[in-house]
Design a protein around this motif. Structure first.
Motif, PDB file in Angstrom:
ATOM      1  N   GLY A 145      12.138  -3.294  90.164  1.00 48.26           N
ATOM      2  CA  GLY A 145      11.058  -2.361  90.474  1.00 48.26           C
ATOM      3  C   GLY A 145      11.112  -1.767  91.863  1.00 48.26           C
ATOM      4  O   GLY A 145      10.174  -1.089  92.292  1.00 48.26           O
ATOM      5  N   ASP A 146      12.209  -2.004  92.614  1.00 48.30           N
ATOM      6  CA  ASP A 146      12.359  -1.407  93.933  1.00 48.30           C
ATOM      7  C   ASP A 146      12.204   0.118  93.835  1.00 48.30           C
ATOM      8  O   ASP A 146      12.803   0.762  92.977  1.00 48.30           O
ATOM      9  CB  ASP A 146      13.747  -1.768  94.489  1.00 48.30           C
ATOM     10  CG  ASP A 146      13.964  -1.234  95.884  1.00 48.30           C
ATOM     11  OD1 ASP A 146      13.784  -2.002  96.840  1.00 48.30           O
ATOM     12  OD2 ASP A 146      14.313  -0.041  96.018  1.00 48.30           O
ATOM     13  N   ARG A 147      11.396   0.694  94.735  1.00 43.77           N
ATOM     14  CA  ARG A 147      11.082   2.124  94.645  1.00 43.77           C
ATOM     15  C   ARG A 147      12.322   2.997  94.799  1.00 43.77           C
ATOM     16  O   ARG A 147      12.521   3.961  94.033  1.00 43.77           O
ATOM     17  CB  ARG A 147      10.056   2.491  95.713  1.00 43.77           C
ATOM     18  CG  ARG A 147       9.615   3.954  95.640  1.00 43.77           C
ATOM     19  CD  ARG A 147       8.558   4.261  96.683  1.00 43.77           C
ATOM     20  NE  ARG A 147       8.147   5.657  96.619  1.00 43.77           N
ATOM     21  CZ  ARG A 147       7.257   6.218  97.447  1.00 43.77           C
ATOM     22  NH1 ARG A 147       6.691   5.463  98.389  1.00 43.77           N
ATOM     23  NH2 ARG A 147       6.942   7.482  97.329  1.00 43.77           N
ATOM     24  N   ALA A 148      13.163   2.687  95.785  1.00 43.99           N
ATOM     25  CA  ALA A 148      14.378   3.465  96.000  1.00 43.99           C
ATOM     26  C   ALA A 148      15.303   3.374  94.790  1.00 43.99           C
ATOM     27  O   ALA A 148      15.961   4.350  94.410  1.00 43.99           O
ATOM     28  CB  ALA A 148      15.101   2.975  97.254  1.00 43.99           C
TER      29      ALA A 148
ATOM     30  N   ARG B  10      14.318   2.931  91.639  1.00 41.68           N
ATOM     31  CA  ARG B  10      13.724   3.755  90.582  1.00 41.68           C
ATOM     32  C   ARG B  10      14.084   5.230  90.781  1.00 41.68           C
ATOM     33  O   ARG B  10      14.402   5.938  89.830  1.00 41.68           O
ATOM     34  CB  ARG B  10      12.207   3.593  90.563  1.00 41.68           C
ATOM     35  CG  ARG B  10      11.715   2.222  90.135  1.00 41.68           C
ATOM     36  CD  ARG B  10      10.279   2.290  89.638  1.00 41.68           C
ATOM     37  NE  ARG B  10       9.391   2.978  90.558  1.00 41.68           N
ATOM     38  CZ  ARG B  10       8.705   2.371  91.539  1.00 41.68           C
ATOM     39  NH1 ARG B  10       8.853   1.071  91.732  1.00 41.68           N
ATOM     40  NH2 ARG B  10       7.903   3.061  92.310  1.00 41.68           N
ATOM     41  N   GLN B  11      14.034   5.681  92.027  1.00 36.79           N
ATOM     42  CA  GLN B  11      14.354   7.076  92.316  1.00 36.79           C
ATOM     43  C   GLN B  11      15.816   7.384  91.999  1.00 36.79           C
ATOM     44  O   GLN B  11      16.142   8.448  91.458  1.00 36.79           O
ATOM     45  CB  GLN B  11      14.052   7.376  93.791  1.00 36.79           C
ATOM     46  CG  GLN B  11      12.566   7.347  94.126  1.00 36.79           C
ATOM     47  CD  GLN B  11      12.306   7.485  95.611  1.00 36.79           C
ATOM     48  OE1 GLN B  11      13.156   7.169  96.437  1.00 36.79           O
ATOM     49  NE2 GLN B  11      11.115   7.965  95.969  1.00 36.79           N
TER      50      GLN B  11
ATOM     51  N   TRP C 114      -3.200  -2.923  93.671  1.00 39.42           N
ATOM     52  CA  TRP C 114      -2.009  -3.290  92.900  1.00 39.42           C
ATOM     53  C   TRP C 114      -2.266  -3.116  91.406  1.00 39.42           C
ATOM     54  O   TRP C 114      -1.403  -2.608  90.678  1.00 39.42           O
ATOM     55  CB  TRP C 114      -1.595  -4.730  93.184  1.00 39.42           C
ATOM     56  CG  TRP C 114      -0.349  -5.116  92.445  1.00 39.42           C
ATOM     57  CD1 TRP C 114       0.941  -4.901  92.831  1.00 39.42           C
ATOM     58  CD2 TRP C 114      -0.280  -5.745  91.148  1.00 39.42           C
ATOM     59  NE1 TRP C 114       1.816  -5.357  91.870  1.00 39.42           N
ATOM     60  CE2 TRP C 114       1.097  -5.888  90.830  1.00 39.42           C
ATOM     61  CE3 TRP C 114      -1.226  -6.214  90.238  1.00 39.42           C
ATOM     62  CZ2 TRP C 114       1.534  -6.470  89.638  1.00 39.42           C
ATOM     63  CZ3 TRP C 114      -0.792  -6.795  89.053  1.00 39.42           C
ATOM     64  CH2 TRP C 114       0.572  -6.915  88.756  1.00 39.42           C
TER      65      TRP C 114
ATOM     66  N   ASP D 172      -2.165   0.552  90.592  1.00 41.86           N
ATOM     67  CA  ASP D 172      -0.807   1.097  90.668  1.00 41.86           C
ATOM     68  C   ASP D 172       0.051   0.636  89.496  1.00 41.86           C
ATOM     69  O   ASP D 172       0.773   1.436  88.898  1.00 41.86           O
ATOM     70  CB  ASP D 172      -0.157   0.659  91.995  1.00 41.86           C
ATOM     71  CG  ASP D 172       1.245   1.209  92.147  1.00 41.86           C
ATOM     72  OD1 ASP D 172       1.399   2.442  92.169  1.00 41.86           O
ATOM     73  OD2 ASP D 172       2.192   0.402  92.248  1.00 41.86           O
TER      74      ASP D 172
ATOM     75  N   LYS E 140       2.144   2.487  85.849  1.00 46.49           N
ATOM     76  CA  LYS E 140       3.550   2.282  85.458  1.00 46.49           C
ATOM     77  C   LYS E 140       3.678   1.502  84.149  1.00 46.49           C
ATOM     78  O   LYS E 140       4.743   0.986  83.832  1.00 46.49           O
ATOM     79  CB  LYS E 140       4.287   1.516  86.565  1.00 46.49           C
ATOM     80  CG  LYS E 140       4.251   2.192  87.917  1.00 46.49           C
ATOM     81  CD  LYS E 140       4.824   1.265  88.992  1.00 46.49           C
ATOM     82  CE  LYS E 140       4.686   1.878  90.372  1.00 46.49           C
ATOM     83  NZ  LYS E 140       5.091   0.933  91.442  1.00 46.49           N
TER      84      LYS E 140
END
Length: 356
Positions: free
Chosen positions: A76-79, A81-82, A148, A151, A155
């Motif tokens: 689930g790391d944001r970077a 996912r991008q 949390w 958010d 997702k």
């Protein structure tokens, strides 16, 4: 070869530092026809930015002749996912259930909520049933203003089983296979290992895995499971067709079929529908569509679409139709004993050419 056969589902996670340079060691893995972890590649990261993740995914796709995975499981790391959206935008992205449960405990600080959240996350239900259960749970624990919770709800199509049903993940809900590989590589790698030693030690670890896999293949080729099910012909066919672990899962579905009974049969223009109930649980019903022309089936539980093996409801239809073998339309090549057979073995010349 492994990726060509089993690269439909890709799992990777950044949780490991095991070299003198203190850089993240990333293992890209999948699951083989024996339900064992198979490694597609690895990378040492300079950092954990979107640009780095993008580079690794692009190099992986290039190495695999552009073949994209159907699904990806990550922490689930944001970077990350991008990067996935940029490089493989059409794949289905699933967030690791273990990390989510851990985050629920850290952010909500309510043990009962964490337990209920974990159960709801994996509950096989319709989307409206999930949404109602989620609203009731949030209200019960007074978490409607928790950042949390708000958010993670946005997702939900990346982690809730209700939203992910019907998408192929080969039985994987978490990145724990990567965690298991991390523990395995601890035998060969430590923080004193230099870069020139690192690659050699990594190759030693892979060689050990290949030996273990060869032993598994040998056992399957030279033994046959004891048949115990009343549907003996179907069980024997499955034992000859599937790898041993998958056969075991299929046999479990045969056991579950005994509890089912036909509630309704409806003949339509080009197919027939069967509605099944379960013994002592008549309110639980499942519908299977059967197409006799090409012997195709589709069950509302979507187990075949999600995992790639027949569900007990489809087996019940097969029994009703007196089928002695599994229709080709209901067999996923990746789970068979010859899971790699569609992949051409590379020649020695090709291997040497790649190395040089």
């Amino acid at each position: 070869m492994d990726y060509a056969a089993f690269g439909d589902v890709l799992v990777f996670d950044i949780t490991y530092r095991t070299n003198a340079y203190k850089k993240p060691f990333v293992i890209l893995v999948g699951v083989s026809n024996h339900f064992l972890t198979t490694i597609f590649g690895c990378a040492l990261f300079p950092d954990k930015t979107m640009e780095t993740y993008t580079w690794v995914l692009e190099i992986l796709m290039e190495a695999m002749d552009g073949t994209r995975p159907i699904s990806v499981v990550t922490d689930g790391d944001r970077a990350m996912r991008q990067a996935i959206k940029k490089v493989i935008p059409n794949c289905r992205h699933r967030l690791c259930s273990w990390h989510l449960e851990k985050n629920a405990s850290t952010n909500a600080h309510i043990l009962e909520f964490t337990t209920d959240f974990a159960q709801l996350m994996l509950k096989k239900c319709k989307i409206d049933e999930f949404d109602n259960a989620w609203a009731a749970m949030v209200k019960q624990y007074k978490l409607k203003n928790n950042n949390w919770v708000l958010d993670i709800h946005l997702k939900r199509d990346n982690w809730a089983e209700a939203y992910l049903r019907g998408h192929m993940f080969a039985g994987m809900r978490s990145t724990q296979r990567v965690e298991g590989m991390n523990a395995y590589f601890n035998i060969f790698l430590n923080q004193k290992v230099r870069l020139y030693e690192f690659v050699a030690q990594y190759d030693r670890a892979l060689a050990r895995m290949r030996v273990n896999e060869a032993e598994t293949e040998s056992k399957i080729e030279n033994s046959f499971p004891i048949l115990t099910m009343p549907l003996r012909s179907l069980e024997k066919y499955a034992a000859e067709l599937f790898a041993r672990k998958i056969f075991s899962l299929f046999r479990h579905e045969i056991r579950k079929e005994v509890k089912l009974f036909v509630m309704e049969r409806v003949q339509l223009e080009d197919h027939r529908t069967y509605r099944f109930g379960e013994y002592k649980a008549p309110t639980c019903t499942w519908t299977v569509e059967y197409f006799p022309v090409d012997i195709k089936m589709k069950c509302c539980c979507l187990k075949f679409e999600s995992f790639g093996i027949l569900c007990c409801h489809m087996i019940a239809v097969m029994k009703s139709k007196q089928l002695m073998c599994i229709p080709p339309s209901c067999v996923l090549q990746r789970w068979t004993r010859r899971g790699r057979s569609k992949c051409q073995q590379p020649s020695l010349t090709q291997i040497c050419s790649t190395l040089t």
